[in-house]
Design an enzyme around this catalytic site. Sequence first.
Site, mmCIF file in Angstrom:
data_model
loop_
_atom_site.group_PDB
_atom_site.id
_atom_site.type_symbol
_atom_site.label_atom_id
_atom_site.label_comp_id
_atom_site.label_asym_id
_atom_site.label_seq_id
_atom_site.Cartn_x
_atom_site.Cartn_y
_atom_site.Cartn_z
ATOM 1 N N ALA A 29 -25.948 38.109 13.166
ATOM 2 C CA ALA A 29 -25.636 36.750 12.711
ATOM 3 C C ALA A 29 -24.233 36.349 13.119
ATOM 4 O O ALA A 29 -23.994 35.200 13.533
ATOM 5 C CB ALA A 29 -25.803 36.654 11.192
ATOM 6 N N ASP A 30 -23.283 37.254 13.020
ATOM 7 C CA ASP A 30 -21.912 36.965 13.436
ATOM 8 C C ASP A 30 -21.841 36.643 14.919
ATOM 9 O O ASP A 30 -21.191 35.674 15.335
ATOM 10 C CB ASP A 30 -21.008 38.166 13.153
ATOM 11 C CG ASP A 30 -20.484 38.193 11.727
ATOM 12 O OD1 ASP A 30 -20.552 37.160 11.042
ATOM 13 O OD2 ASP A 30 -20.000 39.252 11.305
ATOM 14 N N ILE A 31 -22.470 37.463 15.737
ATOM 15 C CA ILE A 31 -22.377 37.277 17.186
ATOM 16 C C ILE A 31 -23.041 35.974 17.612
ATOM 17 O O ILE A 31 -22.487 35.212 18.412
ATOM 18 C CB ILE A 31 -22.987 38.490 17.919
ATOM 19 C CG1 ILE A 31 -22.083 39.710 17.721
ATOM 20 C CG2 ILE A 31 -23.175 38.196 19.401
ATOM 21 C CD1 ILE A 31 -22.687 41.008 18.188
#
Length: 414
Positions: A186-188
Amino acid sequence: MSAAEEAGAPPKPGPLAHVRVLDLSRVLAGPWASQLLADLGATVFKIEKPGEGDDTRRWGPPFLKDGSGAETAESAYYLSANRGKRSVAIDIAKAEGNALVRRLAATCDVFLENFKVGGLAKYGLDYAAIRGVKPDIVYCSITGFGQTGPYASRAGYDFMIQGMGGLMSLTGEPDGEPMKVGVAFADIFTGMYASVGILAALAHRDRTGEGQHIDLALLDVQAAVLANQATNWLVGGVVPKRLGNAHPNIVPYQVFETQDGHVIVAVGNDAQFARFCAAAGCEPLANDAKFATNSARVRNRGELVALLKPILAARASADWIAALEAAGVPCGPINDVAQVFGHEQIRHRRMAVRMEHPAGTVNLVGNPLHFSETPVFYNRAPPLLGADTKRTLLDIGLDADAISALRESGAIGE
């Protein structure tokens, strides 16, 4: 490699060489976005708290080793997302530091932050305040849940977002526990969406002179990248379930055990299935009405997979890969990370780059973008904390005495 690189010509300025980014983000989603912008030539000022810096500086081991083999303070995690930036150590909680950030913002095109909703307002560094000093600023805010809505005030982290956003309900074996992806998915993806949104907003600014605020939430991104699985639910009304390594809409498209390991078989259409059956010596399956079309294979998944498992288990992985590649059937091995970066194709594409760093030579993952005219140029290793503070402040008009006074007050670090 571009023609210019082949000829040994000096690198051209990156496509974003005219863009200046003020980056107040930490950990991964924001830094991932700003690293991509830096790779494309943007000047990125990474604002870090003096004496502490980005949280990920301490997320180790492993840590980079110096020339003598001794561990340094540079974590691999931090190094993974901060190439190409300038580290400027400023304490935004101090009035003098706050003023410096505003002064620097006035020289920038982009302001990137991932504080909690309203977290920068108390410092006078929210969008309304920064727009006051730079009316056409592109201001990107990354949060767990967005600037609005009942969850807006909550903190969000990748692991919990993978769970809340549905990804973990799709990942893992059907009878096993839900599983997260092995990287901060999700961060990437949020970092990627942030960089695309910033570029779109800059294009709008260049046409109209108008800046804007980008509100980006990890949960929104996670929902968006459910992709076909989300649409399977929205269109079909059936909640997708965990299928292990199988595909919800294509069969056979999964991992199979072989005589000496595993192999991926990725049959994408009926013609490929027929070629697979010919190569595997099970031609009758391709003509069986239960398996002749992909729709039929999806409906009869269990029966078909049960028939294929002993066939695949009878030969070694390398034999299968050679046979299926010769037949034009998509297939492949399951490599570990060492095998990935030892792979001839990855090496040919220069997906590992070696850079000189003040703490020691560092190997980093390369950028996958290959431009014919403005290739990515790796000229700035992830910075030491505060390495660029003095130079940056001199460039915006402060003199040595003023910088010394700021250092003594604790507003900056070097």
